[in-house]
Design a protein around this motif. Structure first.
Motif, PDB file in Angstrom:
ATOM      1  N   ALA A  11       0.835  -1.209   0.000  1.00  0.00           N
ATOM      2  CA  ALA A  11       0.000   0.000   0.000  1.00  0.00           C
ATOM      3  C   ALA A  11       0.866   1.254   0.000  1.00  0.00           C
ATOM      4  CB  ALA A  11      -0.930  -0.009   1.217  1.00  0.00           C
ATOM      5  N   GLU A  12       1.964   1.209   0.770  1.00  0.00           N
ATOM      6  CA  GLU A  12       2.881   2.360   0.798  1.00  0.00           C
ATOM      7  C   GLU A  12       3.596   2.523  -0.542  1.00  0.00           C
ATOM      8  OE1 GLU A  12       4.039   2.560   5.558  1.00  0.00           O
ATOM      9  OE2 GLU A  12       5.057   1.123   4.255  1.00  0.00           O
ATOM     10  N   GLU A  13       3.929   1.405  -1.169  1.00  0.00           N
ATOM     11  CA  GLU A  13       4.565   1.461  -2.490  1.00  0.00           C
ATOM     12  C   GLU A  13       3.627   2.149  -3.493  1.00  0.00           C
ATOM     13  OE1 GLU A  13       5.223  -2.334  -4.332  1.00  0.00           O
ATOM     14  OE2 GLU A  13       6.074  -1.442  -6.121  1.00  0.00           O
ATOM     15  N   GLN A  14       2.339   1.812  -3.397  1.00  0.00           N
ATOM     16  CA  GLN A  14       1.373   2.418  -4.314  1.00  0.00           C
ATOM     17  C   GLN A  14       1.196   3.908  -4.039  1.00  0.00           C
ATOM     18  OE1 GLN A  14      -2.007  -0.274  -3.966  1.00  0.00           O
ATOM     19  NE2 GLN A  14      -0.586  -1.919  -4.485  1.00  0.00           N
ATOM     20  N   ALA A  15       1.175   4.279  -2.753  1.00  0.00           N
ATOM     21  CA  ALA A  15       1.054   5.697  -2.400  1.00  0.00           C
ATOM     22  C   ALA A  15       2.277   6.469  -2.896  1.00  0.00           C
ATOM     23  CB  ALA A  15       0.910   5.842  -0.879  1.00  0.00           C
ATOM     24  N   LEU A  16       3.444   5.869  -2.726  1.00  0.00           N
ATOM     25  CA  LEU A  16       4.681   6.483  -3.216  1.00  0.00           C
ATOM     26  C   LEU A  16       4.613   6.664  -4.731  1.00  0.00           C
ATOM     27  CD1 LEU A  16       7.684   7.346  -2.882  1.00  0.00           C
ATOM     28  CD2 LEU A  16       8.296   4.927  -3.020  1.00  0.00           C
ATOM     29  N   GLY A  17       4.179   5.604  -5.422  1.00  0.00           N
ATOM     30  CA  GLY A  17       4.083   5.665  -6.876  1.00  0.00           C
ATOM     31  C   GLY A  17       3.105   6.717  -7.345  1.00  0.00           C
ATOM     32  N   LYS A  18       2.001   6.851  -6.642  1.00  0.00           N
ATOM     33  CA  LYS A  18       1.010   7.863  -7.018  1.00  0.00           C
ATOM     34  C   LYS A  18       1.602   9.267  -6.872  1.00  0.00           C
ATOM     35  CE  LYS A  18      -3.308  10.054  -6.118  1.00  0.00           C
ATOM     36  NZ  LYS A  18      -2.614  11.353  -6.259  1.00  0.00           N
ATOM     37  N   ASN A  19       2.310   9.486  -5.783  1.00  0.00           N
ATOM     38  CA  ASN A  19       2.943  10.803  -5.573  1.00  0.00           C
ATOM     39  C   ASN A  19       4.013  11.089  -6.626  1.00  0.00           C
ATOM     40  OD1 ASN A  19       1.366  11.323  -3.322  1.00  0.00           O
ATOM     41  ND2 ASN A  19       2.850  10.486  -1.876  1.00  0.00           N
ATOM     42  N   VAL A  20       4.761  10.051  -6.993  1.00  0.00           N
ATOM     43  CA  VAL A  20       5.780  10.234  -8.032  1.00  0.00           C
ATOM     44  C   VAL A  20       5.104  10.537  -9.368  1.00  0.00           C
ATOM     45  CG1 VAL A  20       7.595   9.062  -9.357  1.00  0.00           C
ATOM     46  CG2 VAL A  20       7.500   8.798  -6.874  1.00  0.00           C
ATOM     47  N   SER A  21       4.006   9.828  -9.641  1.00  0.00           N
ATOM     48  CA  SER A  21       3.260  10.077 -10.881  1.00  0.00           C
ATOM     49  C   SER A  21       2.732  11.517 -10.916  1.00  0.00           C
ATOM     50  CB  SER A  21       2.101   9.086 -11.015  1.00  0.00           C
ATOM     51  OG  SER A  21       1.340   9.375 -12.168  1.00  0.00           O
ATOM     52  N   ASP A  22       2.251  12.006  -9.785  1.00  0.00           N
ATOM     53  CA  ASP A  22       1.787  13.407  -9.712  1.00  0.00           C
ATOM     54  C   ASP A  22       2.893  14.346 -10.196  1.00  0.00           C
ATOM     55  OD1 ASP A  22      -0.648  12.674  -8.686  1.00  0.00           O
ATOM     56  OD2 ASP A  22      -0.178  13.214  -6.602  1.00  0.00           O
ATOM     57  N   LYS A  23       4.102  14.058  -9.756  1.00  0.00           N
ATOM     58  CA  LYS A  23       5.256  14.902 -10.088  1.00  0.00           C
ATOM     59  C   LYS A  23       5.625  14.770 -11.571  1.00  0.00           C
ATOM     60  CE  LYS A  23       9.636  15.693  -7.666  1.00  0.00           C
ATOM     61  NZ  LYS A  23       9.586  17.092  -7.244  1.00  0.00           N
TER      62      LYS A  23
END
Ligand SMILES: [Zn+2]
Length: 379
Positions: free
Chosen positions: A48-60
């Motif tokens: 779940a944390e990996e997905q949250a991290l990925g979402k934030n990176v995608s935002d960037k």
């Protein structure tokens, strides 16, 4: 937290009985494991944390390059991507496929299943199997957790003993920045690229795509960068690309990967982006994209630049990172800005992005993916 807990445990075993002494072995063993874990404290995370991290990176990434607001292109790329992801080792991730609004040829895989491909890459690809092999390569960066492992290896982000990624916004921000830099600026290591090439070709072949799609795509990319590379002579002393193409071709032969589908007509029907010559790309300083409108005013006259002799750096797709030979990260930003003024970019990733970072929602059911596969004769 953990250190003081250990100290308390150590004091508690002073003045012990023999039964307690026997226990001490166990306690010590436990302590040494705890201590080891405590010492390492590399970036670690749940799915779940990996997905949250990925979402934030995608935002960037989306803030930098913008998103093509084209529902059909997103639907098509998502169908190809989901067909592959279903047969990958992590089919249950919330896979998201995003078309970035830049003419630079690129693809970025963020942790947790966020795959970005630029409209420049889609314009360069000639058929569906080239797209599939490119996506399968990026999917493998995610399934093999290359980004997370690279961060752990370099110790770029360390965690406090009791810290978690979801529990600390400061830590999350640090990780997002490090991952973004790894994906967009540094690129993956050679071993990771080779693994993604190999697993990706096998994955594409497994569901019926001609497995040499990445070879033909990279050959087009090499051709596209030809004028620059010949001028700076990087390819002459930098046989990595040819080695890589040879390696994939050899794998296809030895593993007898014989799938045939290229599906060019379906690709041409869904993807209509126009390829912009690399010398006609407009560059922007990193981080300033999205403020100006995208698309227009990119056809400036290319100016010739004196090749400078510097170490070639590995960039996207293992291409020499900086074809006009700019230096380190700081220098790169100014080179990028001035490169923009002259027309032409130091690297595909420095091309201008579009104004809208919003995701384009795609709703696809398993039945939609199944119908898409059936229509293409895929399995
Ligand atoms: Zn890669």
């Amino acid at each position: 937290m953990m250190r003081s807990a250990i100290a308390v445990a150590m004091m508690a075993v002073v003045g012990m009985s023999s039964a307690e002494a026997r226990q001490l072995g166990g306690i010590n063993k436990g302590l040494s494991i705890a201590k080891k874990a405590n010492d390492v404290r590399d970036l670690s995370m749940t799915d779940a944390e990996e997905q949250a991290l990925g979402k934030n990176v995608s935002d960037k990434i989306r803030a930098r390059y913008g998103v093509v607001q084209d529902a059909n292109a997103h639907k098509y790329v998502s169908l190809v991507g989901l067909a592959l992801a279903q047969s990958s080792t992590r089919p249950a991730l919330p896979w998201t496929f995003i078309v970035l609004d830049t003419d630079g040829v690129n693809a970025f895989a963020a942790p947790g299943g966020y795959i970005h491909v630029t409209k420049g890459a889609l314009a360069l690809a000639k058929n569906e199997s080239e797209l599939a092999c490119l996506l399968a390569h990026e999917i493998t960066h995610v399934t093999a957790k290359h980004t997370i492992r690279a961060l752990q290896k370099t110790k770029a982000v360390q965690m406090g003993a009791s810290e978690t990624l979801s529990g600390s916004s400061a830590l999350m921000e640090k990780a997002v920045n490090a991952v973004y830099q790894n994906i967009v600026d540094k690129g993956f290591g050679r071993e990771d690229e080779n693994e993604s090439d190999e697993v990706g070709a096998a994955l594409a072949n497994k569901i019926g795509y001609a497995p040499n799609g990445l070879v033909t795509f990279l050959t087009s990319l090499k051709e596209r960068n030809k004028s620059k590379t010949e001028k700076s002579g990087l390819f002459a002393s930098h046989p990595q690309m040819q080695e890589r193409l040879d390696r994939i071709n050899k794998q296809i032969a030895t593993q007898k990967l014989a799938a045939k589908a290229t599906l060019q007509p379906r690709y041409a029907k869904n993807i209509t982006f126009t390829l912009v010559d690399i010398d006609a790309l407009t560059a922007v300083a990193a981080g300033s994209a999205g403020l100006t409108g995208g698309g227009e005013a990119k056809k400036e006259e290319p100016k010739k630049e004196e090749p400078k002799k510097e170490e070639p750096k590995k960039g996207r797709f293992g291409m020499p990172k900086s074809l006009t030979g700019s230096g380190g990260e700081q220098k790169q930003a100014s080179t990028t800005a001035s490169g923009g003024a002259r027309g032409g970019v130091p690297d595909e990733k420095d091309a201008k992005g579009g104004p809208n970072p919003a995701l384009v929602a795609v709703k696809l059911s398993p039945a939609d993916v199944a119908a898409f596969k059936k229509e293409g004769g895929l399995s």
